[in-house]
Write a protein that holds these residues in place. Structure first.
Motif, mmCIF file in Angstrom:
data_model
loop_
_atom_site.group_PDB
_atom_site.id
_atom_site.type_symbol
_atom_site.label_atom_id
_atom_site.label_comp_id
_atom_site.label_asym_id
_atom_site.label_seq_id
_atom_site.Cartn_x
_atom_site.Cartn_y
_atom_site.Cartn_z
ATOM 1 N N THR A 208 0.854 -1.181 0.000
ATOM 2 C CA THR A 208 0.000 0.000 0.000
ATOM 3 C C THR A 208 0.891 1.233 0.000
ATOM 4 O O THR A 208 2.101 1.150 0.230
ATOM 5 N N GLY A 209 0.273 2.386 -0.264
ATOM 6 C CA GLY A 209 1.040 3.617 -0.331
ATOM 7 C C GLY A 209 1.536 3.872 -1.741
ATOM 8 O O GLY A 209 0.975 3.387 -2.723
ATOM 9 N N GLU A 210 2.621 4.614 -1.856
ATOM 10 C CA GLU A 210 3.183 4.978 -3.155
ATOM 11 C C GLU A 210 4.396 4.109 -3.449
ATOM 12 O O GLU A 210 5.351 4.080 -2.686
ATOM 13 N N PRO A 231 4.992 5.258 -11.256
ATOM 14 C CA PRO A 231 4.540 5.533 -9.884
ATOM 15 C C PRO A 231 3.068 5.166 -9.723
ATOM 16 O O PRO A 231 2.247 5.473 -10.596
ATOM 17 N N ALA A 232 2.751 4.500 -8.631
ATOM 18 C CA ALA A 232 1.374 4.057 -8.385
ATOM 19 C C ALA A 232 1.014 4.303 -6.933
ATOM 20 O O ALA A 232 1.877 4.275 -6.045
ATOM 21 N N LYS A 233 -0.275 4.545 -6.705
ATOM 22 C CA LYS A 233 -0.823 4.705 -5.366
ATOM 23 C C LYS A 233 -1.754 3.530 -5.090
ATOM 24 O O LYS A 233 -2.683 3.290 -5.874
ATOM 25 N N LYS A 235 -4.200 1.360 -2.201
ATOM 26 C CA LYS A 235 -4.882 1.400 -0.912
ATOM 27 C C LYS A 235 -5.933 0.299 -0.847
ATOM 28 O O LYS A 235 -6.458 -0.145 -1.863
ATOM 29 N N GLU A 255 -3.866 2.948 -8.501
ATOM 30 C CA GLU A 255 -4.023 4.152 -9.319
ATOM 31 C C GLU A 255 -2.667 4.580 -9.882
ATOM 32 O O GLU A 255 -1.669 4.643 -9.158
ATOM 33 N N TYR A 256 -2.651 4.885 -11.193
ATOM 34 C CA TYR A 256 -1.451 5.388 -11.859
ATOM 35 C C TYR A 256 -1.676 6.865 -12.201
ATOM 36 O O TYR A 256 -2.264 7.185 -13.244
ATOM 37 N N PRO A 257 -1.189 7.795 -11.371
ATOM 38 C CA PRO A 257 -1.460 9.220 -11.613
ATOM 39 C C PRO A 257 -0.894 9.732 -12.926
ATOM 40 O O PRO A 257 -1.476 10.628 -13.546
ATOM 41 N N THR A 262 -6.842 3.501 -13.484
ATOM 42 C CA THR A 262 -7.085 2.979 -12.140
ATOM 43 C C THR A 262 -7.690 1.583 -12.242
ATOM 44 O O THR A 262 -8.658 1.367 -12.985
#
Length: 322
Positions: A208-210, A231-233, A235, A255-257, A262
């Motif tokens: 979890t997290g970044e 980079p992915a987030k 949760k 999620e890939y900002p 997502t």
């Protein structure tokens, strides 16, 4: 006095009941507490389920985004354990190769849908060592191999990741010019594709997290994207909706900002942590669309022993809506 008590008997009884309930730290209006589900399997539960000589087969209704529209189809997820050679990264099929193998959880993901007049078929296999997901020391902590093939009327493609030299070697072949002959390496990172296996092995250890994450191979092929870590987030939340079947559901959001994509995987928090569906949001021809799969049926069977015409009844059972 006696008449007063008689006339107010019910009110007196109710008042006494309320006083008693508060004394017992409860009230007559409370619901009995819901017992929390057990999320961690015992070794016996784990071994009995995953090493019982059967595979878990799951069928899903599918809506898949492609060409700027959603297309109906079907998906199947197959989870099964097998012995996997760490040197050649293939299934161990001879007694001599058993000492070079480790037990893995293999996931096969099949998606089939129709775009207008013609068919699409996608297939991914993921091989994750089982000791990477449970409590004993992780001798092989990384997923060893992922392969994905795609077939449609324009042509077909193949993509493969192999864990080598503390990273992943990526090779590919394709009908499409930009993907015709791929061979490159990326540094070690978690694979999106392996998250399906890690949910099944131990969701309490999900990242979890970044973090840096290598995107899913199916999505990369459909969108003609190179497999670079992004980079992915990530949760985990309780799932509060009503679309997916099951109890005590969790949602795992990836999620890939930087890629406007997502993926949300819905699974049961109780062992064996069945995956009951997923949603995937990204742009297709400038339309922001949500691909979605919802679980229809799960069966446990040694499917490799059921390949006769009479066994088609099992397939009908798996793919039915009942």
């Amino acid at each position: 006095m006696k008449q007063t008590i008689t006339r107010n008997f019910l009110l007196i009884v109710l008042a006494l009941a309320v006083v008693f309930a508060f004394a017992m730290k409860a009230t007559i209006f409370q619901q009995p507490p819901t017992q929390k589900p057990t999320t961690t399997a015992t070794s016996a539960d784990f071994s009995g389920y995953w090493f019982g000589g059967k595979a878990e087969l799951n069928s899903y209704t599918l809506e898949q985004a492609q060409y700027g529209a959603l297309h109906p189809g079907e998906a199947v997820m197959i989870f099964v354990t097998e012995d996997f050679r760490t040197d050649k990264q293939v299934k161990a099929e001879t007694p001599e190769s058993r000492d070079k193998a480790v037990p893995v959880l293999k996931t096969n993901i099949s998606k089939k849908f129709v775009t207008g007049i013609y068919d699409y078929s996608l297939f991914t296999s993921i091989f994750t060592p089982i000791n990477s997901g449970i409590d004993n020391p992780a001798l092989f902590p990384n997923t060893l191999k992922v392969s994905t093939s795609g077939q449609e009327w324009c042509g077909h493609s193949y993509l493969q990741l192999n864990y080598q030299n503390n990273g992943y070697r990526i090779t590919g072949r394709s009908y499409f010019e930009k993907e015709v002959d791929e061979d490159y390496t990326v540094g070690k990172a978690m694979l999106e594709d392996e998250l399906w296996n890690r949910i099944r092995l131990n969701p309490e250890k999900l990242p979890t997290g970044e973090i840096q994450l290598i995107p899913g191979t199916m999505a990369a092929r459909l969108r003609h994207k190179k497999l670079d870590p992004l980079p992915a987030k990530l949760k985990i939340d309780n799932y509060e909706g009503v679309l997916y079947p099951g109890k005590f559901l969790k949602s795992y959001v990836i999620e890939y900002p930087t890629d406007d994509r997502t993926l949300t995987i819905i699974f049961e928090s109780q062992f064996p942590h069945k995956i009951v569906g997923w949603e995937e949001i990204y742009k297709s021809k400038d339309n922001l669309l949500t691909s979605r799969a919802v679980l229809k049926k799960t069966i446990l069977t040694d499917y490799w022993n059921h390949n006769a015409p009479a066994d088609s009844t099992l397939r009908k059972t798996l793919l039915s809506n009942r």
